[in-house]
Design a protein around this motif. Structure first.
Motif, PDB file in Angstrom:
ATOM      1  N   HIS A 247       0.823  -1.207   0.000  1.00 43.67           N
ATOM      2  CA  HIS A 247       0.000   0.000   0.000  1.00 43.67           C
ATOM      3  C   HIS A 247       0.858   1.259   0.000  1.00 43.67           C
ATOM      4  N   ARG A 248       2.173   1.104  -0.104  1.00 41.23           N
ATOM      5  CA  ARG A 248       3.029   2.290  -0.057  1.00 41.23           C
ATOM      6  C   ARG A 248       2.784   3.204  -1.252  1.00 41.23           C
ATOM      7  N   ASN A 249       2.356   2.623  -2.370  1.00 44.55           N
ATOM      8  CA  ASN A 249       2.066   3.432  -3.546  1.00 44.55           C
ATOM      9  C   ASN A 249       0.780   4.236  -3.402  1.00 44.55           C
ATOM     10  N   LEU A 250      -0.028   3.959  -2.370  1.00 39.83           N
ATOM     11  CA  LEU A 250      -1.271   4.695  -2.153  1.00 39.83           C
ATOM     12  C   LEU A 250      -1.054   5.995  -1.385  1.00 39.83           C
ATOM     13  N   GLY A 251       0.150   6.179  -0.846  1.00 36.56           N
ATOM     14  CA  GLY A 251       0.440   7.385  -0.090  1.00 36.56           C
ATOM     15  C   GLY A 251       0.037   7.265   1.365  1.00 36.56           C
ATOM     16  N   ARG A 252       0.462   8.221   2.147  1.00 36.11           N
ATOM     17  CA  ARG A 252       0.264   8.153   3.593  1.00 36.11           C
ATOM     18  C   ARG A 252      -1.162   8.488   4.025  1.00 36.11           C
ATOM     19  N   ALA A 253      -1.987   8.983   3.101  1.00 31.82           N
ATOM     20  CA  ALA A 253      -3.377   9.261   3.445  1.00 31.82           C
ATOM     21  C   ALA A 253      -4.276   8.035   3.313  1.00 31.82           C
ATOM     22  N   ALA A 254      -3.737   6.930   2.825  1.00 32.59           N
ATOM     23  CA  ALA A 254      -4.551   5.724   2.669  1.00 32.59           C
ATOM     24  C   ALA A 254      -5.045   5.247   4.037  1.00 32.59           C
ATOM     25  N   PRO A 255      -6.290   4.766   4.110  1.00 31.17           N
ATOM     26  CA  PRO A 255      -6.831   4.354   5.411  1.00 31.17           C
ATOM     27  C   PRO A 255      -6.164   3.125   5.999  1.00 31.17           C
ATOM     28  N   VAL A 256      -5.530   2.301   5.147  1.00 33.88           N
ATOM     29  CA  VAL A 256      -4.817   1.122   5.627  1.00 33.88           C
ATOM     30  C   VAL A 256      -3.430   1.108   4.997  1.00 33.88           C
ATOM     31  N   SER A 257      -2.407   0.848   5.803  1.00 33.78           N
ATOM     32  CA  SER A 257      -1.032   0.894   5.311  1.00 33.78           C
ATOM     33  C   SER A 257      -0.229  -0.245   5.920  1.00 33.78           C
ATOM     34  N   ASN A 258       1.078  -0.209   5.647  1.00 37.04           N
ATOM     35  CA  ASN A 258       2.018  -1.164   6.254  1.00 37.04           C
ATOM     36  C   ASN A 258       1.732  -2.612   5.869  1.00 37.04           C
ATOM     37  N   ALA A 274      -4.394 -15.470   1.101  1.00 37.26           N
ATOM     38  CA  ALA A 274      -3.249 -15.029   1.897  1.00 37.26           C
ATOM     39  C   ALA A 274      -3.749 -14.323   3.142  1.00 37.26           C
ATOM     40  N   VAL A 275      -3.070 -14.565   4.240  1.00 33.00           N
ATOM     41  CA  VAL A 275      -3.231 -13.712   5.415  1.00 33.00           C
ATOM     42  C   VAL A 275      -2.002 -12.820   5.483  1.00 33.00           C
ATOM     43  N   CYS A 276      -2.204 -11.586   5.895  1.00 33.68           N
ATOM     44  CA  CYS A 276      -1.082 -10.659   5.993  1.00 33.68           C
ATOM     45  C   CYS A 276      -1.370  -9.664   7.100  1.00 33.68           C
ATOM     46  N   LEU A 277      -0.365  -8.897   7.453  1.00 37.10           N
ATOM     47  CA  LEU A 277      -0.581  -7.836   8.430  1.00 37.10           C
ATOM     48  C   LEU A 277      -0.764  -6.505   7.710  1.00 37.10           C
ATOM     49  N   ALA A 278      -1.479  -5.615   8.342  1.00 38.87           N
ATOM     50  CA  ALA A 278      -1.634  -4.245   7.879  1.00 38.87           C
ATOM     51  C   ALA A 278      -2.092  -3.413   9.068  1.00 38.87           C
ATOM     52  N   THR A 279      -2.106  -2.101   8.875  1.00 41.21           N
ATOM     53  CA  THR A 279      -2.399  -1.182   9.972  1.00 41.21           C
ATOM     54  C   THR A 279      -3.499  -0.215   9.577  1.00 41.21           C
ATOM     55  N   ARG A 280      -4.501  -0.111  10.437  1.00 41.18           N
ATOM     56  CA  ARG A 280      -5.484   0.967  10.323  1.00 41.18           C
ATOM     57  C   ARG A 280      -5.021   2.103  11.227  1.00 41.18           C
ATOM     58  N   ALA A 281      -4.904   3.276  10.700  1.00 41.83           N
ATOM     59  CA  ALA A 281      -4.385   4.396  11.490  1.00 41.83           C
ATOM     60  C   ALA A 281      -5.411   5.517  11.584  1.00 41.83           C
ATOM     61  N   TRP A 282      -5.175   6.405  12.525  1.00 39.61           N
ATOM     62  CA  TRP A 282      -5.997   7.598  12.715  1.00 39.61           C
ATOM     63  C   TRP A 282      -5.029   8.781  12.772  1.00 39.61           C
ATOM     64  N   ASN A 283      -5.087   9.607  11.746  1.00 42.89           N
ATOM     65  CA  ASN A 283      -4.152  10.731  11.681  1.00 42.89           C
ATOM     66  C   ASN A 283      -2.713  10.268  11.902  1.00 42.89           C
ATOM     67  N   ASP A 284      -2.370   9.180  11.210  1.00 42.99           N
ATOM     68  CA  ASP A 284      -1.019   8.628  11.222  1.00 42.99           C
ATOM     69  C   ASP A 284      -0.634   8.027  12.566  1.00 42.99           C
ATOM     70  N   CYS A 285      -1.618   7.735  13.406  1.00 44.26           N
ATOM     71  CA  CYS A 285      -1.352   7.095  14.698  1.00 44.26           C
ATOM     72  C   CYS A 285      -1.964   5.698  14.675  1.00 44.26           C
ATOM     73  N   ASP A 286      -1.138   4.672  14.839  1.00 43.69           N
ATOM     74  CA  ASP A 286      -1.591   3.290  14.720  1.00 43.69           C
ATOM     75  C   ASP A 286      -1.850   2.672  16.094  1.00 43.69           C
ATOM     76  N   LEU A 287      -2.890   3.142  16.760  1.00 46.87           N
ATOM     77  CA  LEU A 287      -3.206   2.659  18.099  1.00 46.87           C
ATOM     78  C   LEU A 287      -3.410   1.154  18.150  1.00 46.87           C
TER      79      LEU A 287
END
Length: 514
Positions: A247-258, A274-287
């Motif tokens: 998802h790095r090509n989607l930019g840092r505003a993407a709702p899911v990254s990493n 496939a199972v994989c990891l990813a992060t849902r963030a809020w204003n770039d904070c991955d609680l």
């Protein structure tokens, strides 16, 4: 990403294991009772360690137990925050289960790579057999004839660039379960300059051996890559489409990254997932930390295609031979369910927590700034939610309450004791623990409900006594409870804490949601 964008995170099905469930690995077992899929995740400094879930459809998961679940099996008392149990792999040979993993850090007990076995995924699991070799993220390939290959990753012994890593392969002795000495380095990255080839897995399909790995680090530049060869020892040729998912090509505003650290499995109908990891963030904070997502996979020209037609994680994948369900893991955060899904820091909850007729009781001890606090928890699974528990009572001299923990240097707690309610927090590695606010309340310490209403990176804490007026704080900033501000690899957990030199505190109904 704006708060309005964050509010729609995410689909009804993905993530399939919401909250702090990183580094997923999956295997399939066909038995007399049908097909089950089994999943394991990293737990770092928390115990019990390495949860095992099972599923019929890859969407709804049931917690069976934990691989590391008894004293003496693994020593975590001296590992650092976000040290401990890294990147497990689960496999089955038709008779028994294998989990390989890395214990990172610590000065007491063995550390490094190890393998454990069990006849039943629910346990009991064996004591570790330690592999005397460098590196992390071990995995195994089990061939049709029963032979096995161990593999993992480490910093390159002769790097061409900083943080270059390499994937090694060795035969695994099927009797001793120890890798043999002869070694082949088979991979150093799909892209020149790529760092940290992680989570390598070998699998066989249609005459090829495929290497699935991640690279770019486990944050924004994380990506899934694939290579293939005629043999487990190569030589491997990279997929011309690498990376096959990022998802790095989607930019840092993407709702899911990493997006990264994947494992593949075939369903009985011939579909691949496939199972994989990813992060849902809020204003770039991955609680929530890194969560487990599900991705459909097809095959074209002998290569896997992840999320065909979309190229990114789907909102609502439909699992194998079943309709989509609301995202699963029904074992998390259920009021009154007992200790089965509770975790503690560097020690087992059973060492200081016991079930009672009304709920559970903690033996009071050290606070959250210490290595082994008197704290039991569940994983936070939503960015807009209410977490709460009931405080039934506590011994004199004990402060008891509800806490959100990311690490020993990043946490927030609301506790009741000595006729007052305190909010305390730690906001960084160099910061002191501070009392941020005293809520205006006078009365007995319980019973009552302690709650935290979370809206992204804001939280309001409440004390709702059974007798008397409820009190609430102003909105508090909890953006420090994440990797961006404190480093590390975990996610926020919420739970009960009891601080004091002796004594106990009684609680019930630790849960999140309405």
């Amino acid at each position: 990403m704006t708060e309005s964008q964050s509010a729609v995170l995410w689909g009804d099905s993905n993530p399939v294991l919401p909250g702090f469930y990183p580094d997923p690995s999956v295997c399939r077992v066909d038995g007399e009772d049908g097909t089950w899929f089994y999943l394991v995740n990293s737990t770092f400094e928390y115990l019990p360690g390495l949860p095992i879930h099972r599923s019929r459809d890859l969407i709804t998961w049931e917690l069976l137990g934990h691989v590391i679940d008894r004293p003496g099996q693994i020593e975590l008392s001296t590992v650092a925050d976000s040290g401990g149990l890294f990147a497990p792999t689960i496999r089955h040979d038709g008779t028994r289960f294998y989990v390989v993993c890395t214990l990172v850090g610590g000065v007491e007990g063995a550390s490094g790579n190890f393998i454990v076995t069990a006849d039943d995924a629910a346990g009991p699991w064996s004591d570790p057999i330690w592999w005397q070799m460098d590196g992390i993220d071990p995995s195994i390939l089990i061939e049709a004839d029963g032979s096995m290959w161990a593999h993992g990753t480490r910093l390159a012994l002769e790097p061409e660039w900083a943080q270059q890593t390499e994937v090694w392969v060795r035969r695994l002795n099927t009797q001793t379960l120890i890798p043999e000495a002869e070694e082949t380095v088979v991979w150093t990255g799909a892209v020149r300059g790529a760092v940290w080839a992680e989570g390598p897995h070998l699998l066989q399909r249609d005459g090829f051996v495929y290497l699935l790995a991640a690279e770019g680090g486990t944050s924004f530049h994380h990506a899934i890559v694939v290579a293939r060869a005629d043999s487990p020892v190569g030589p491997f040729t990279g997929n011309p489409s690498n990376p096959v998912l990022t998802h790095r090509n989607l930019g840092r505003a993407a709702p899911v990254s990493n997006v990264g650290h994947a494992d593949l499995v075939e369903a009985p109908d011939g579909s691949w997932w496939a199972v994989c990891l990813a992060t849902r963030a809020w204003n770039d904070c991955d609680l929530l930390g890194r969560e487990t997502f599900l991705v459909p996979v097809t095959w074209e020209d002998g290569w896997p295609v992840f999320a065909p037609g979309e190229g990114q994680l789907p909102l609502n994948p439909v699992g194998f031979a079943a309709p989509a369900h609301p995202r699963g893991n029904t074992t998390e955060a259920v009021p009154g369910q007992g200790l089965a899904d509770m975790i503690a820091v560097r020690r087992s909850p059973e060492e200081f927590c016991s079930e009672t007729a009304a709920g559970f009781q903690l033996k009071a001890g050290q606070g959250l700034e210490h290595a082994a606090p008197a704290f039991v928890a569940r994983r936070l699974v939503d960015l807009t939610t209410r977490v709460q528990l009931r405080l039934l009572g506590a011994s004199d001299g004990v402060r008891a309450g509800l806490a959100l923990r990311y690490s020993a240097t990043a946490w927030l707690a609301i506790t009741v004791g000595n006729g007052r309610v305190e909010i305390t927090e730690a906001r960084g590695r160099d910061a002191e623990v501070t009392t941020t606010q005293l809520l205006s309340y006078s009365g007995e310490r319980g019973p009552g409900t302690l709650a935290c209403e979370i809206n992204g990176t804001d939280a309001v804490v409440l004390w709702e006594p059974d007798e008397g007026e409820a009190v609430a704080s102003a909105a508090l900033d909890i953006s420090h409870l994440c990797a961006k501000h404190d480093g590390g690899f975990v996610g926020v957990v919420f739970g009960a804490v009891a601080v004091g030199d002796g004594g106990t505190a009684d609680f019930s109904d630790l849960h999140q949601g309405a």
